[in-house]
Design a protein around this motif. Structure first.
Motif, PDB file in Angstrom:
ATOM      1  N   LEU A  10      25.629  31.767  56.789  1.00  0.00           N
ATOM      2  CA  LEU A  10      26.388  32.974  57.120  1.00  0.00           C
ATOM      3  C   LEU A  10      26.601  33.833  55.882  1.00  0.00           C
ATOM      4  CD1 LEU A  10      27.912  34.726  59.097  1.00  0.00           C
ATOM      5  CD2 LEU A  10      29.930  33.294  58.722  1.00  0.00           C
ATOM      6  N   LYS A  11      26.969  33.194  54.780  1.00  0.00           N
ATOM      7  CA  LYS A  11      27.145  33.937  53.527  1.00  0.00           C
ATOM      8  C   LYS A  11      25.833  34.571  53.085  1.00  0.00           C
ATOM      9  CE  LYS A  11      31.006  31.399  51.518  1.00  0.00           C
ATOM     10  NZ  LYS A  11      31.433  30.544  50.410  1.00  0.00           N
ATOM     11  N   ALA A  12      24.736  33.869  53.265  1.00  0.00           N
ATOM     12  CA  ALA A  12      23.429  34.395  52.886  1.00  0.00           C
ATOM     13  C   ALA A  12      23.090  35.629  53.709  1.00  0.00           C
ATOM     14  CB  ALA A  12      22.350  33.330  53.051  1.00  0.00           C
ATOM     15  N   GLN A  55      22.250  47.425  52.428  1.00  0.00           N
ATOM     16  CA  GLN A  55      23.086  48.625  52.472  1.00  0.00           C
ATOM     17  C   GLN A  55      23.170  49.281  51.104  1.00  0.00           C
ATOM     18  OE1 GLN A  55      26.740  47.107  54.112  1.00  0.00           O
ATOM     19  NE2 GLN A  55      26.101  47.511  56.220  1.00  0.00           N
ATOM     20  N   GLN A  56      23.291  48.470  50.068  1.00  0.00           N
ATOM     21  CA  GLN A  56      23.356  49.010  48.712  1.00  0.00           C
ATOM     22  C   GLN A  56      22.038  49.715  48.358  1.00  0.00           C
ATOM     23  OE1 GLN A  56      26.071  49.024  46.567  1.00  0.00           O
ATOM     24  NE2 GLN A  56      24.765  50.469  45.483  1.00  0.00           N
ATOM     25  N   LYS A  65      22.633  39.378  52.170  1.00  0.00           N
ATOM     26  CA  LYS A  65      21.397  40.137  52.370  1.00  0.00           C
ATOM     27  C   LYS A  65      21.680  41.497  52.998  1.00  0.00           C
ATOM     28  CE  LYS A  65      18.358  36.159  52.668  1.00  0.00           C
ATOM     29  NZ  LYS A  65      17.553  35.293  53.535  1.00  0.00           N
ATOM     30  N   GLN A  66      22.587  41.526  53.975  1.00  0.00           N
ATOM     31  CA  GLN A  66      22.933  42.795  54.610  1.00  0.00           C
ATOM     32  C   GLN A  66      23.578  43.740  53.603  1.00  0.00           C
ATOM     33  OE1 GLN A  66      22.145  43.961  57.569  1.00  0.00           O
ATOM     34  NE2 GLN A  66      23.192  45.882  57.186  1.00  0.00           N
TER      35      GLN A  66
END
Length: 117
Positions: A98-100, A109-110, A104-105
């Motif tokens: 979940l953290k991964a 976005q960045q 990644k998202q």
């Protein structure tokens, strides 16, 4: 005799007696290793990796590990709920899925934000 177990990439270490499982060592060190079966080798979520240089530091794989992991054992993968510490060892704990996904998202976005400027 106490052994030093180091969890990577967090660089968290703990001193414990030989014979403790990597899962219990992680819990005592405050390192999160995901598991659903509470250490019964049923869910395979507690996979960790031990570099070849430290392979001797763990007790031999249990029958459950052999059945569940097969050839992954040759690549240094062990089940934290089954692998017992025999000597000082460094263990690679994979990033929580979940953290991964969130990381990644956020990176995407960045990147999109950077492309606008």
């Amino acid at each position: 005799m106490e052994q030093i177990i180091t969890f990577l990439p967090d660089q968290k270490s703990i001193r414990l007696k030989a014979g403790v499982t990597l899962l219990n060592a992680a819990r005592r060190a405050g390192v999160k290793i995901t598991t659903r079966c509470d250490g019964k080798a049923a869910c395979l979520m507690c996979k960790v990796r031990v570099d070849e240089a430290y392979a001797h530091a763990l007790y031999p794989p249990t029958d459950a590990e052999k059945r569940k992991l097969g050839q992954l054992l040759e690549q240094g993968t062990r089940l934290a709920c089954q692998a017992k510490v025999g000597a000082s060892v460094s263990v690679h704990v994979p990033e929580d899925p979940l953290k991964a996904a969130i990381r990644k998202q956020l990176e995407r976005q960045q990147q999109e934000d950077d492309d606008w400027f």
